[in-house]
Design an enzyme around this catalytic site. Sequence first.
Site, PDB file in Angstrom:
ATOM      1  N   TYR A  69      78.867  59.520  32.656  1.00  0.00           N
ATOM      2  CA  TYR A  69      79.463  60.171  31.471  1.00  0.00           C
ATOM      3  C   TYR A  69      79.094  61.651  31.466  1.00  0.00           C
ATOM      4  O   TYR A  69      79.960  62.523  31.348  1.00  0.00           O
ATOM      5  CB  TYR A  69      78.973  59.503  30.173  1.00  0.00           C
ATOM      6  CG  TYR A  69      79.178  60.391  28.969  1.00  0.00           C
ATOM      7  CD1 TYR A  69      78.098  61.066  28.398  1.00  0.00           C
ATOM      8  CD2 TYR A  69      80.446  60.624  28.460  1.00  0.00           C
ATOM      9  CE1 TYR A  69      78.285  61.915  27.340  1.00  0.00           C
ATOM     10  CE2 TYR A  69      80.633  61.475  27.398  1.00  0.00           C
ATOM     11  CZ  TYR A  69      79.541  62.129  26.839  1.00  0.00           C
ATOM     12  OH  TYR A  69      79.730  62.995  25.793  1.00  0.00           O
ATOM     13  N   SER A  98      79.442  68.510  25.588  1.00  0.00           N
ATOM     14  CA  SER A  98      78.292  67.816  25.000  1.00  0.00           C
ATOM     15  C   SER A  98      76.990  68.423  25.494  1.00  0.00           C
ATOM     16  O   SER A  98      76.911  68.913  26.620  1.00  0.00           O
ATOM     17  CB  SER A  98      78.345  66.340  25.408  1.00  0.00           C
ATOM     18  OG  SER A  98      77.117  65.688  25.119  1.00  0.00           O
ATOM     19  N   LYS A 123      81.438  65.330  31.932  1.00  0.00           N
ATOM     20  CA  LYS A 123      81.465  66.520  31.073  1.00  0.00           C
ATOM     21  C   LYS A 123      81.173  67.772  31.898  1.00  0.00           C
ATOM     22  O   LYS A 123      81.854  68.788  31.765  1.00  0.00           O
ATOM     23  CB  LYS A 123      80.452  66.401  29.935  1.00  0.00           C
ATOM     24  CG  LYS A 123      80.777  65.370  28.883  1.00  0.00           C
ATOM     25  CD  LYS A 123      82.079  65.680  28.142  1.00  0.00           C
ATOM     26  CE  LYS A 123      82.357  64.706  27.020  1.00  0.00           C
ATOM     27  NZ  LYS A 123      83.635  64.941  26.331  1.00  0.00           N
TER      28      LYS A 123
HETATM   29  C1  WQD Z   1      69.412  59.547  19.316  1.00  0.00           C
HETATM   30  C2  WQD Z   1      67.930  59.237  19.226  1.00  0.00           C
HETATM   31  C3  WQD Z   1      67.187  57.632  20.841  1.00  0.00           C
HETATM   32  C4  WQD Z   1      69.439  54.235  19.121  1.00  0.00           C
HETATM   33  C5  WQD Z   1      73.986  60.479  23.103  1.00  0.00           C
HETATM   34  C6  WQD Z   1      74.692  61.006  24.311  1.00  0.00           C
HETATM   35  C7  WQD Z   1      75.294  62.355  23.993  1.00  0.00           C
HETATM   36  C8  WQD Z   1      76.161  62.248  22.761  1.00  0.00           C
HETATM   37  C9  WQD Z   1      75.361  61.744  21.602  1.00  0.00           C
HETATM   38  C10 WQD Z   1      78.444  61.839  23.330  1.00  0.00           C
HETATM   39  C11 WQD Z   1      67.259  59.133  20.593  1.00  0.00           C
HETATM   40  C12 WQD Z   1      67.029  57.088  19.423  1.00  0.00           C
HETATM   41  C13 WQD Z   1      68.911  55.494  19.389  1.00  0.00           C
HETATM   42  C14 WQD Z   1      68.574  53.210  18.653  1.00  0.00           C
HETATM   43  C15 WQD Z   1      66.718  54.732  18.753  1.00  0.00           C
HETATM   44  N1  WQD Z   1      77.248  61.367  22.994  1.00  0.00           N
HETATM   45  N2  WQD Z   1      67.579  55.736  19.208  1.00  0.00           N
HETATM   46  N3  WQD Z   1      67.237  53.503  18.491  1.00  0.00           N
HETATM   47  O1  WQD Z   1      71.005  59.722  23.201  1.00  0.00           O
HETATM   48  O2  WQD Z   1      70.704  61.853  21.818  1.00  0.00           O
HETATM   49  O3  WQD Z   1      72.914  61.321  22.778  1.00  0.00           O
HETATM   50  O4  WQD Z   1      74.858  60.441  21.997  1.00  0.00           O
HETATM   51  O5  WQD Z   1      78.793  62.966  23.488  1.00  0.00           O
HETATM   52  O6  WQD Z   1      76.089  62.782  25.078  1.00  0.00           O
HETATM   53  O7  WQD Z   1      73.754  61.190  25.355  1.00  0.00           O
HETATM   54  O8  WQD Z   1      72.048  59.959  20.897  1.00  0.00           O
HETATM   55  O9  WQD Z   1      72.200  58.479  18.958  1.00  0.00           O
HETATM   56  O10 WQD Z   1      71.940  57.441  21.266  1.00  0.00           O
HETATM   57  O11 WQD Z   1      69.997  58.604  20.212  1.00  0.00           O
HETATM   58  O12 WQD Z   1      65.507  54.976  18.585  1.00  0.00           O
HETATM   59  O13 WQD Z   1      68.975  52.036  18.403  1.00  0.00           O
HETATM   60  O14 WQD Z   1      67.761  57.968  18.608  1.00  0.00           O
HETATM   61  O15 WQD Z   1      66.061  57.275  21.651  1.00  0.00           O
HETATM   62  O16 WQD Z   1      65.936  59.663  20.475  1.00  0.00           O
HETATM   63  P1  WQD Z   1      71.542  60.704  22.220  1.00  0.00           P
HETATM   64  P2  WQD Z   1      71.607  58.533  20.322  1.00  0.00           P
END
Ligand code: WQD
Length: 340
Positions: free
Chosen positions: A148, A124, A152
Site C-alpha cells: 500500500y 499519505s 503511494k
Molecule cells: C493508529 C495508532 C496503532 C488499532 C494507517 C496507515 C496510513 C493511513 C492511516 C491510509 C497506532 C494504534 C490501532 C488498534 C491500536 N491509512 N492502534 N489498536 O497505522 O497510523 O496509519 O492508517 O492512508 O497510511 O498506515 O493508523 O489507525 O491503524 O493506528 O493500538 O486496534 O493506533 O498502533 O499507534 P496508522 P491506525
Amino acid sequence: MRILVSGGAGYIGSHTTLQLIAAGHEAVIVDDFSRSKRSVIPRLDALAGAPIEWYAVDVTDRDATESLVAGGSFEAVIHFAGLKAVGESVEQPLDYYRVNLGSTLSLLAAMGRHGVRKIVFSSSATVYGENAAVPMEEDFPTSATNPYGWTKVMQEQILRDAAVADPSLRVALLRYFNPVGAHASGTIGEDPSGIPNNLMPLIAQVAVGRREKVMVFGDDYPTPDGTGRRDYLHVEDLAAGHVAALDRLGTTADPVSTWNLGTGTPTSVREMVDAFSRACGRALPFEIAPRRPGDIAESYADPSRAETELGWTADRTIDQMCEDTWRWQSQNPEGYPDDE
Ligand code: WQD
C-alpha cells in the site's frame, strides 16, 4: 470550477465534495462503490441542498474513464479512489498495484487527452517510511514497508514524471496524516467495510457496542505513556485542505507541490481512548496487546508549508474529533444502510 472527484462516495471524498460545493465549485462524484455505499449519495444531496451529479464508474477502466472525462468539461480532478488497508495490501499486492497505479494512469491519460490540467492527489504520511524523524517534512525521502505504501510512493512519482513531460499540468500531492471525525450533522462519516484497520473506527465500534474492547497495540514504545502517537486531524479540516490546494494550483508556478496535511501535534492511543470516553460518556474498556508489526512509535507532521502556502491549518481539537465521530456512530451504529 467543475471538478471530478474520484472515490467521492468514500469517507474523505464525501466530506471534500460537500466543501467543494460550499466553496462554489461544481463537484461531480465518480465511484465504483466497491468500498462505499450508494446510500451516501442522498445524504450528500440533503447536506448540499441540491442533487450531486455522480457516475458509477471504475476509474481503472480506461475506456469508461475516457468517456466520462471526454464529455465532462472538467477543469480539475481530485483523486481519492484507491485501496488503503496496509494489511490487506500485503495479502493482495497485485490488486493494490492494479487499482492504485491503474486508476492514476487511467485518469492522467484521459486528462491529457481532454485538456484537464489540475490534479489533487490523495497521498499519505505513510510515504515517509518507518525511519523518519518527527515532525515529518515534505522534503524528507520517501519509502515504504508494504505494498500500500509503495503504491503511494509510486503514484507520487508517476504524477511528478507526468508533470515533467507536460509542464502545463499542476499537481498537488497531499500527504494525509491520520484522518478522523465526521461531518457535524452525524449523517456522513467513516464506514469501513469489514473489520476496521484504523484506531478511531475501532474505538467507535466499542463505544456503540459492536465490539467488546479496544486492543492497545503495545504500551512499551518510547513515548510519554508508552503507546503509539499519531497526528490525528479532523476530516473537515482535511477536506478544507483540498479546497485550499485546488485554489493554489491556479496560481502556483511550480508544476508539482507537496503539502503535509496534519495538525503537527501527536496524540497517543491512550489519550484517544480517554478522549472518546469523554465524548461518549463512559469509560471505554481496553486491553494492552502486543505491538502490531510495522507500526512506528510516532508520526506527526510539520504542517508549516501548508500553513504558509495554503493559508491552511487543522484546528479542530481531539475532543471535537471524538464528539463528531460519536454523533455519526451513535446515529448510525451499523454505518450506512446497504444499497437498496
Ligand atoms: C493508529 C495508532 C496503532 C488499532 C494507517 C496507515 C496510513 C493511513 C492511516 C491510509 C497506532 C494504534 C490501532 C488498534 C491500536 N491509512 N492502534 N489498536 O497505522 O497510523 O496509519 O492508517 O492512508 O497510511 O498506515 O493508523 O489507525 O491503524 O493506528 O493500538 O486496534 O493506533 O498502533 O499507534 P496508522 P491506525
